[in-house]
Design a protein around this motif. Structure first.
Motif, PDB file in Angstrom:
ATOM      1  N   ASN A  70      -6.213  -5.756   3.997  1.00  0.00           N
ATOM      2  CA  ASN A  70      -6.906  -4.721   3.230  1.00  0.00           C
ATOM      3  C   ASN A  70      -8.400  -4.808   3.517  1.00  0.00           C
ATOM      4  OD1 ASN A  70      -8.414  -4.186   0.346  1.00  0.00           O
ATOM      5  ND2 ASN A  70      -6.786  -2.728   0.760  1.00  0.00           N
ATOM      6  N   PHE A  71      -8.974  -3.714   4.009  1.00  0.00           N
ATOM      7  CA  PHE A  71     -10.409  -3.642   4.262  1.00  0.00           C
ATOM      8  C   PHE A  71     -11.072  -3.000   3.053  1.00  0.00           C
ATOM      9  CE2 PHE A  71      -8.464  -3.891   8.406  1.00  0.00           C
ATOM     10  CZ  PHE A  71      -9.257  -4.835   9.041  1.00  0.00           C
ATOM     11  N   TRP A  72     -12.108  -3.638   2.533  1.00  0.00           N
ATOM     12  CA  TRP A  72     -12.736  -3.216   1.281  1.00  0.00           C
ATOM     13  C   TRP A  72     -14.236  -3.545   1.318  1.00  0.00           C
ATOM     14  CZ3 TRP A  72     -14.925  -6.756  -2.247  1.00  0.00           C
ATOM     15  CH2 TRP A  72     -14.792  -8.096  -1.871  1.00  0.00           C
ATOM     16  N   ALA A  73     -14.929  -3.103   0.272  1.00  0.00           N
ATOM     17  CA  ALA A  73     -16.350  -3.441   0.092  1.00  0.00           C
ATOM     18  C   ALA A  73     -16.668  -3.429  -1.401  1.00  0.00           C
ATOM     19  CB  ALA A  73     -17.241  -2.444   0.830  1.00  0.00           C
ATOM     20  N   THR A  74     -17.695  -4.161  -1.764  1.00  0.00           N
ATOM     21  CA  THR A  74     -18.064  -4.276  -3.177  1.00  0.00           C
ATOM     22  C   THR A  74     -18.554  -2.961  -3.770  1.00  0.00           C
ATOM     23  OG1 THR A  74     -20.287  -4.994  -2.546  1.00  0.00           O
ATOM     24  CG2 THR A  74     -18.660  -6.715  -2.997  1.00  0.00           C
ATOM     25  N   TRP A  75     -19.099  -2.091  -2.962  1.00  0.00           N
ATOM     26  CA  TRP A  75     -19.656  -0.817  -3.441  1.00  0.00           C
ATOM     27  C   TRP A  75     -18.599   0.292  -3.513  1.00  0.00           C
ATOM     28  CZ3 TRP A  75     -18.561   2.429   0.467  1.00  0.00           C
ATOM     29  CH2 TRP A  75     -18.513   1.901   1.757  1.00  0.00           C
ATOM     30  N   CYS A  76     -17.382  -0.011  -3.100  1.00  0.00           N
ATOM     31  CA  CYS A  76     -16.301   0.978  -3.032  1.00  0.00           C
ATOM     32  C   CYS A  76     -15.442   0.883  -4.297  1.00  0.00           C
ATOM     33  CB  CYS A  76     -15.473   0.724  -1.781  1.00  0.00           C
ATOM     34  SG  CYS A  76     -13.942   1.647  -1.681  1.00  0.00           S
ATOM     35  N   VAL A  77     -15.587   1.851  -5.203  1.00  0.00           N
ATOM     36  CA  VAL A  77     -14.859   1.836  -6.478  1.00  0.00           C
ATOM     37  C   VAL A  77     -13.339   1.822  -6.277  1.00  0.00           C
ATOM     38  CG1 VAL A  77     -14.488   3.074  -8.645  1.00  0.00           C
ATOM     39  CG2 VAL A  77     -16.794   2.875  -7.708  1.00  0.00           C
ATOM     40  N   PRO A  78     -12.762   2.678  -5.423  1.00  0.00           N
ATOM     41  CA  PRO A  78     -11.310   2.620  -5.218  1.00  0.00           C
ATOM     42  C   PRO A  78     -10.848   1.270  -4.642  1.00  0.00           C
ATOM     43  CG  PRO A  78     -12.182   4.683  -4.382  1.00  0.00           C
ATOM     44  CD  PRO A  78     -13.357   3.820  -4.713  1.00  0.00           C
ATOM     45  N   ILE A  95       9.350 -10.570  -0.500  1.00  0.00           N
ATOM     46  CA  ILE A  95       9.796 -10.995   0.832  1.00  0.00           C
ATOM     47  C   ILE A  95       9.297 -12.423   1.048  1.00  0.00           C
ATOM     48  CG2 ILE A  95       9.892  -8.743   1.965  1.00  0.00           C
ATOM     49  CD1 ILE A  95       7.158  -9.440   3.207  1.00  0.00           C
ATOM     50  N   LYS A  96       9.897 -13.086   2.011  1.00  0.00           N
ATOM     51  CA  LYS A  96       9.446 -14.438   2.342  1.00  0.00           C
ATOM     52  C   LYS A  96       8.354 -14.352   3.400  1.00  0.00           C
ATOM     53  CE  LYS A  96      13.745 -15.560   3.311  1.00  0.00           C
ATOM     54  NZ  LYS A  96      14.806 -16.273   3.951  1.00  0.00           N
ATOM     55  N   ASN A  97       7.535 -15.364   3.430  1.00  0.00           N
ATOM     56  CA  ASN A  97       6.563 -15.553   4.518  1.00  0.00           C
ATOM     57  C   ASN A  97       5.657 -14.346   4.767  1.00  0.00           C
ATOM     58  OD1 ASN A  97       7.703 -18.106   4.968  1.00  0.00           O
ATOM     59  ND2 ASN A  97       9.276 -17.198   6.261  1.00  0.00           N
ATOM     60  N   PHE A  98       4.848 -14.032   3.787  1.00  0.00           N
ATOM     61  CA  PHE A  98       3.862 -12.974   3.973  1.00  0.00           C
ATOM     62  C   PHE A  98       2.526 -13.413   3.386  1.00  0.00           C
ATOM     63  CE2 PHE A  98       4.846 -12.083  -0.367  1.00  0.00           C
ATOM     64  CZ  PHE A  98       3.798 -11.337  -0.882  1.00  0.00           C
ATOM     65  N   GLU A  99       1.462 -12.802   3.875  1.00  0.00           N
ATOM     66  CA  GLU A  99       0.118 -13.057   3.362  1.00  0.00           C
ATOM     67  C   GLU A  99      -0.594 -11.734   3.185  1.00  0.00           C
ATOM     68  OE1 GLU A  99      -0.921 -17.355   5.472  1.00  0.00           O
ATOM     69  OE2 GLU A  99      -1.882 -15.553   6.241  1.00  0.00           O
ATOM     70  N   ILE A 100      -1.522 -11.728   2.244  1.00  0.00           N
ATOM     71  CA  ILE A 100      -2.390 -10.568   2.065  1.00  0.00           C
ATOM     72  C   ILE A 100      -3.825 -11.042   2.252  1.00  0.00           C
ATOM     73  CG2 ILE A 100      -3.202  -8.752   0.522  1.00  0.00           C
ATOM     74  CD1 ILE A 100      -0.487  -8.873  -0.889  1.00  0.00           C
ATOM     75  N   TRP A 101      -4.499 -10.424   3.190  1.00  0.00           N
ATOM     76  CA  TRP A 101      -5.896 -10.730   3.475  1.00  0.00           C
ATOM     77  C   TRP A 101      -6.764  -9.580   2.987  1.00  0.00           C
ATOM     78  CZ3 TRP A 101      -8.186 -14.901   6.108  1.00  0.00           C
ATOM     79  CH2 TRP A 101      -7.281 -15.896   6.503  1.00  0.00           C
ATOM     80  N   ALA A 102      -7.807  -9.912   2.278  1.00  0.00           N
ATOM     81  CA  ALA A 102      -8.810  -8.944   1.837  1.00  0.00           C
ATOM     82  C   ALA A 102     -10.048  -9.190   2.691  1.00  0.00           C
ATOM     83  CB  ALA A 102      -9.123  -9.131   0.356  1.00  0.00           C
ATOM     84  N   ILE A 103     -10.348  -8.245   3.561  1.00  0.00           N
ATOM     85  CA  ILE A 103     -11.472  -8.412   4.480  1.00  0.00           C
ATOM     86  C   ILE A 103     -12.617  -7.521   4.040  1.00  0.00           C
ATOM     87  CG2 ILE A 103     -12.248  -8.193   6.867  1.00  0.00           C
ATOM     88  CD1 ILE A 103      -9.409  -8.962   7.702  1.00  0.00           C
ATOM     89  N   SER A 104     -13.690  -8.180   3.626  1.00  0.00           N
ATOM     90  CA  SER A 104     -14.871  -7.470   3.152  1.00  0.00           C
ATOM     91  C   SER A 104     -15.668  -6.926   4.333  1.00  0.00           C
ATOM     92  CB  SER A 104     -15.749  -8.414   2.329  1.00  0.00           C
ATOM     93  OG  SER A 104     -17.004  -7.816   2.070  1.00  0.00           O
ATOM     94  N   LEU A 105     -16.089  -5.682   4.225  1.00  0.00           N
ATOM     95  CA  LEU A 105     -16.933  -5.052   5.242  1.00  0.00           C
ATOM     96  C   LEU A 105     -18.387  -4.943   4.766  1.00  0.00           C
ATOM     97  CD1 LEU A 105     -14.448  -2.303   6.470  1.00  0.00           C
ATOM     98  CD2 LEU A 105     -15.003  -4.469   7.568  1.00  0.00           C
ATOM     99  N   ASP A 106     -18.715  -5.686   3.723  1.00  0.00           N
ATOM    100  CA  ASP A 106     -20.091  -5.710   3.209  1.00  0.00           C
ATOM    101  C   ASP A 106     -21.006  -6.465   4.159  1.00  0.00           C
ATOM    102  OD1 ASP A 106     -20.086  -4.639   0.332  1.00  0.00           O
ATOM    103  OD2 ASP A 106     -18.392  -6.035   0.294  1.00  0.00           O
TER     104      ASP A 106
END
Length: 184
Positions: A70-78, A95-106
């Motif tokens: 997931n690509f996100w930023a601190t200034w992005c309300v949604p 499900i087994k064996n999954f990861e969720i990464w939050a990648i900041s574009l700030d």
């Protein structure tokens, strides 16, 4: 002049409201697979100011069945509004064996955004930072939030789905869509 400034304030508020309303998608949305899978490029992200991770290698060397980025930023309300549901999804065992990464574009210091993520409901998400938006350019991200669904197929890493806009990721219908993607 005063009348002009008041009108500009109202116009700005209205435009901002419209952007927020249209950027938040219905939680009943389905995650759909791409017609043609895309190769996931070799990209490195900051884990801290002095530590990088090559996500492509991380996936190849792991036993992961699915990776959600997931690509996100601190200034992005949604973006901020969907962090708690992504966090809940990360704690589920759908499900087994999954990861969720939050990648900041700030832009700025990595530690600041890692702390922001944890304080905004994303404490169980894996964090990385792309302050130069290199991944945004490589992956043709036109807006945020944008979420990629990544799957290891044989020995290659493929983007099998991408979704623009915020979702309620812990919704049962979204989970079912993700399960369907994995099984295909």
């Amino acid at each position: 002049m005063k009348f002009y400034l008041i009108n500009m304030k109202y116009i700005t508020v209205i435009l901002f409201s419209i952007i927020i309303i249209f950027s938040y998608n219905d939680s009943k949305a389905e995650i759909k697979k791409l017609d043609t899978y895309q190769n996931f490029p070799k990209l490195s992200f900051n884990l801290s100011e002095h530590k990088l991770i090559d996500l492509h290698s991380h996936i190849l060397e792991s036993q992961l069945e699915l990776l959600i980025i997931n690509f996100w930023a601190t200034w992005c309300v949604p973006c901020i509004s969907e962090l708690p549901s992504l966090n809940e999804l990360s704690k589920s065992d759908f499900i087994k064996n999954f990861e969720i990464w939050a990648i900041s574009l700030d832009r700025g210091k990595t530690e600041k955004f890692s702390k922001f993520l944890k304080n905004s409901g994303g404490e169980n998400l894996k964090f990385a930072h792309d302050k130069k938006w290199i991944s945004g350019k490589e992956l043709d991200i036109k807006g945020i939030p944008e979420t990629l669904i990544i799957k290891k197929i044989n020995k290659s890493i493929k983007i099998i789905s991408r979704h623009s806009g915020a979702l309620k990721w812990d919704d049962i219908e979204i989970k079912n869509s993700l399960k369907k993607l994995i099984s295909e």
